[in-house]
Design a protein around this motif. Structure first.
Motif, mmCIF file in Angstrom:
data_model
loop_
_atom_site.group_PDB
_atom_site.id
_atom_site.type_symbol
_atom_site.label_atom_id
_atom_site.label_comp_id
_atom_site.label_asym_id
_atom_site.label_seq_id
_atom_site.Cartn_x
_atom_site.Cartn_y
_atom_site.Cartn_z
ATOM 1 N N ALA A 34 0.775 -1.292 0.392
ATOM 2 C CA ALA A 34 -0.170 0.099 0.074
ATOM 3 C C ALA A 34 1.095 1.094 -0.463
ATOM 4 C CB ALA A 34 -1.044 0.362 1.109
ATOM 5 N N ALA A 35 0.210 2.353 -0.097
ATOM 6 C CA ALA A 35 1.248 3.748 -0.628
ATOM 7 C C ALA A 35 0.724 4.375 1.105
ATOM 8 C CB ALA A 35 0.365 4.370 -1.607
ATOM 9 N N ALA A 36 2.006 4.506 1.745
ATOM 10 C CA ALA A 36 1.908 4.821 2.994
ATOM 11 C C ALA A 36 1.421 6.272 3.139
ATOM 12 C CB ALA A 36 3.219 4.889 3.274
ATOM 13 N N PRO A 37 0.471 6.320 4.126
ATOM 14 C CA PRO A 37 -0.643 7.907 4.607
ATOM 15 C C PRO A 37 0.578 8.214 4.655
ATOM 16 C CG PRO A 37 -1.493 5.546 5.627
ATOM 17 C CD PRO A 37 -0.430 5.103 4.932
ATOM 18 N N SER A 38 0.530 9.723 4.350
ATOM 19 C CA SER A 38 1.736 11.251 4.551
ATOM 20 C C SER A 38 1.886 11.207 5.947
ATOM 21 C CB SER A 38 0.594 12.362 3.704
ATOM 22 O OG SER A 38 1.623 13.873 4.071
ATOM 23 N N LEU A 39 2.924 11.727 6.026
ATOM 24 C CA LEU A 39 3.883 11.838 7.440
ATOM 25 C C LEU A 39 4.580 12.865 7.171
ATOM 26 C CD1 LEU A 39 4.203 7.839 8.855
ATOM 27 C CD2 LEU A 39 2.059 9.538 9.268
ATOM 28 N N THR A 40 4.243 13.126 6.558
ATOM 29 C CA THR A 40 5.199 15.163 5.960
ATOM 30 C C THR A 40 4.943 15.678 6.668
ATOM 31 O OG1 THR A 40 3.304 15.435 4.453
ATOM 32 C CG2 THR A 40 5.421 14.103 3.230
ATOM 33 N N SER A 41 5.431 17.424 7.065
ATOM 34 C CA SER A 41 5.404 18.622 7.841
ATOM 35 C C SER A 41 3.832 18.792 7.731
ATOM 36 C CB SER A 41 6.820 19.441 7.627
ATOM 37 O OG SER A 41 5.528 20.768 8.191
ATOM 38 N N GLY A 42 3.139 18.935 8.911
ATOM 39 C CA GLY A 42 1.940 19.856 8.330
ATOM 40 C C GLY A 42 0.529 18.108 8.791
ATOM 41 N N SER A 43 0.761 16.913 8.168
ATOM 42 C CA SER A 43 0.283 16.166 8.695
ATOM 43 C C SER A 43 -0.347 15.583 9.760
ATOM 44 C CB SER A 43 0.667 14.852 7.612
ATOM 45 O OG SER A 43 1.266 15.001 6.106
ATOM 46 N N THR A 44 -1.690 15.528 9.508
ATOM 47 C CA THR A 44 -2.007 15.160 10.836
ATOM 48 C C THR A 44 -1.849 13.463 11.595
ATOM 49 O OG1 THR A 44 -3.775 16.911 11.098
ATOM 50 C CG2 THR A 44 -4.023 15.153 12.187
ATOM 51 N N ILE A 45 -1.641 12.912 12.368
ATOM 52 C CA ILE A 45 -1.776 11.968 13.104
ATOM 53 C C ILE A 45 -2.564 11.322 13.878
ATOM 54 C CG2 ILE A 45 0.678 11.529 11.487
ATOM 55 C CD1 ILE A 45 1.517 11.057 14.895
ATOM 56 N N TYR A 46 -2.813 10.503 14.772
ATOM 57 C CA TYR A 46 -3.377 10.384 15.778
ATOM 58 C C TYR A 46 -3.115 9.165 16.869
ATOM 59 C CZ TYR A 46 -7.412 13.066 12.209
ATOM 60 O OH TYR A 46 -7.582 13.214 11.999
ATOM 61 N N LEU A 47 -2.691 9.647 17.981
ATOM 62 C CA LEU A 47 -2.271 8.765 18.908
ATOM 63 C C LEU A 47 -3.489 8.112 19.325
ATOM 64 C CD1 LEU A 47 -0.532 11.940 20.997
ATOM 65 C CD2 LEU A 47 -0.057 10.622 19.478
ATOM 66 N N PRO A 48 -2.636 7.155 20.073
ATOM 67 C CA PRO A 48 -4.066 6.238 20.448
ATOM 68 C C PRO A 48 -5.059 6.011 21.111
ATOM 69 C CG PRO A 48 -1.566 5.152 20.816
ATOM 70 C CD PRO A 48 -1.834 6.125 20.351
ATOM 71 N N SER A 49 -5.052 7.356 21.726
ATOM 72 C CA SER A 49 -5.934 8.408 22.808
ATOM 73 C C SER A 49 -6.884 8.807 22.416
ATOM 74 C CB SER A 49 -5.620 9.302 23.978
ATOM 75 O OG SER A 49 -4.392 10.247 22.566
ATOM 76 N N GLY A 50 -6.432 8.834 20.516
ATOM 77 C CA GLY A 50 -7.517 9.678 19.949
ATOM 78 C C GLY A 50 -7.024 11.096 20.110
ATOM 79 N N LYS A 51 -6.300 11.354 20.337
ATOM 80 C CA LYS A 51 -5.638 13.027 20.125
ATOM 81 C C LYS A 51 -4.656 13.447 18.732
ATOM 82 C CE LYS A 51 -2.405 16.292 21.800
ATOM 83 N NZ LYS A 51 -1.936 16.334 22.628
ATOM 84 N N ALA A 52 -5.630 14.250 18.073
ATOM 85 C CA ALA A 52 -4.699 14.206 17.051
ATOM 86 C C ALA A 52 -3.826 15.437 17.269
ATOM 87 C CB ALA A 52 -6.544 15.370 15.786
ATOM 88 N N VAL A 53 -2.297 15.338 16.400
ATOM 89 C CA VAL A 53 -1.593 15.730 16.733
ATOM 90 C C VAL A 53 -1.313 15.606 15.381
ATOM 91 C CG1 VAL A 53 1.219 15.771 17.063
ATOM 92 C CG2 VAL A 53 -0.951 14.807 18.124
ATOM 93 N N VAL A 54 -0.338 17.816 14.806
ATOM 94 C CA VAL A 54 -0.057 17.575 13.215
ATOM 95 C C VAL A 54 1.382 18.106 13.505
ATOM 96 C CG1 VAL A 54 0.343 19.942 11.883
ATOM 97 C CG2 VAL A 54 -2.092 19.210 13.213
ATOM 98 N N LEU A 55 2.234 16.861 12.694
ATOM 99 C CA LEU A 55 3.686 16.973 12.794
ATOM 100 C C LEU A 55 4.219 18.454 12.644
ATOM 101 C CD1 LEU A 55 4.017 13.602 10.240
ATOM 102 C CD2 LEU A 55 4.310 13.832 13.126
ATOM 103 N N PRO A 56 5.417 18.817 12.763
ATOM 104 C CA PRO A 56 5.800 20.176 12.958
ATOM 105 C C PRO A 56 6.587 20.067 11.193
ATOM 106 C CG PRO A 56 6.925 19.110 14.108
ATOM 107 C CD PRO A 56 5.180 18.452 14.426
ATOM 108 N N LYS A 57 7.577 18.569 11.471
ATOM 109 C CA LYS A 57 8.017 18.365 10.179
ATOM 110 C C LYS A 57 7.664 16.779 10.016
ATOM 111 C CE LYS A 57 12.594 17.804 12.904
ATOM 112 N NZ LYS A 57 13.992 18.126 13.203
ATOM 113 N N ASP A 58 8.820 16.348 8.952
ATOM 114 C CA ASP A 58 8.603 14.568 8.478
ATOM 115 C C ASP A 58 8.413 13.901 9.861
ATOM 116 O OD1 ASP A 58 8.185 16.244 5.958
ATOM 117 O OD2 ASP A 58 9.684 14.934 4.711
ATOM 118 N N PHE A 59 7.499 13.002 9.603
ATOM 119 C CA PHE A 59 7.864 12.119 10.644
ATOM 120 C C PHE A 59 9.396 11.138 11.231
ATOM 121 C CE2 PHE A 59 7.703 8.389 13.451
ATOM 122 C CZ PHE A 59 6.777 8.492 13.752
#
Length: 189
Positions: A34-59
């Motif tokens: 599969a194509a990897a979901p984007s983990l670049t600067s500005g992307s939103t990821i979700y922690l196990p708690s459900g909290k959304a976090v915006v990446l300040p730079k590429d993961f």
């Protein structure tokens, strides 16, 4: 690779440093990858708690300390929590889907939507402290404890609390802190 030096994980989630160097070659095109979901600067990821976090730079450019500030830490305690135990033994395990991206590989075993085993390796030439992240789309399911190894080390992580069932089309990925690559596989019926 010298299988007598290969370390097999016997715990629910484990990270293992191998004593021999392993060069992860670029994987041949894999139609099930599969194509990897984007983990670049500005992307939103979700922690196990459900909290959304915006990446300040590429993961893959974030350090352990920078990830900690975002709430991504080793051994995240959730439904996919982690512990470390390892002992020397050869590993033989058929995979249903495998793939590599840069220095990280993913190995998923199962049938259809039912996954029985999920592992990842990360190979590093320089000495590094790292931990693995197990992703479902852009949500972190689990992280392993942090482990530090000498130069030319390959790390192995195994997802805890398996087997698991996933929705059709779910993208499973792995990444390692300070090791380039994020391979993914799509779960499908």
């Amino acid at each position: 690779m010298n299988t007598t030096r290969h370390l097999r994980v016997l715990a629910t989630v484990a990270v293992v440093a191998l004593g021999a160097a392993l060069t992860v070659a670029a994987a041949s095109p894999n139609p099930s990858a599969a194509a990897a979901p984007s983990l670049t600067s500005g992307s939103t990821i979700y922690l196990p708690s459900g909290k959304a976090v915006v990446l300040p730079k590429d993961f893959d450019k974030l350090t352990v300390a920078e990830l900690a500030k975002l709430g991504v830490v080793p051994n995240m305690n959730n439904a996919g929590g982690a512990s470390v135990i390892a002992q020397p033994t050869p590993v033989v395990q058929p995979q249903s889907a495998t793939g590599c991206n840069k220095q990280v590989c993913i190995m998923v075993t199962g049938s259809g939507l039912h996954i029985t085993k999920w592992q990842s390796t990360g190979a590093s030439s320089p000495p590094v402290c790292t931990f693995a992240t197990f992703w479902r789309n852009t949500t972190i399911l689990a992280t392993t404890p942090e482990i530090c190894g000498p130069e030319h080390t390959t790390y192995l992580a195994t997802k805890a609390n398996m087997p698991m069932d996933f929705l059709n089309g779910t993208i499973l990925c792995n990444s390692w802190v300070s090791i380039a690559g994020k391979p993914c596989e799509t779960v499908h019926s």
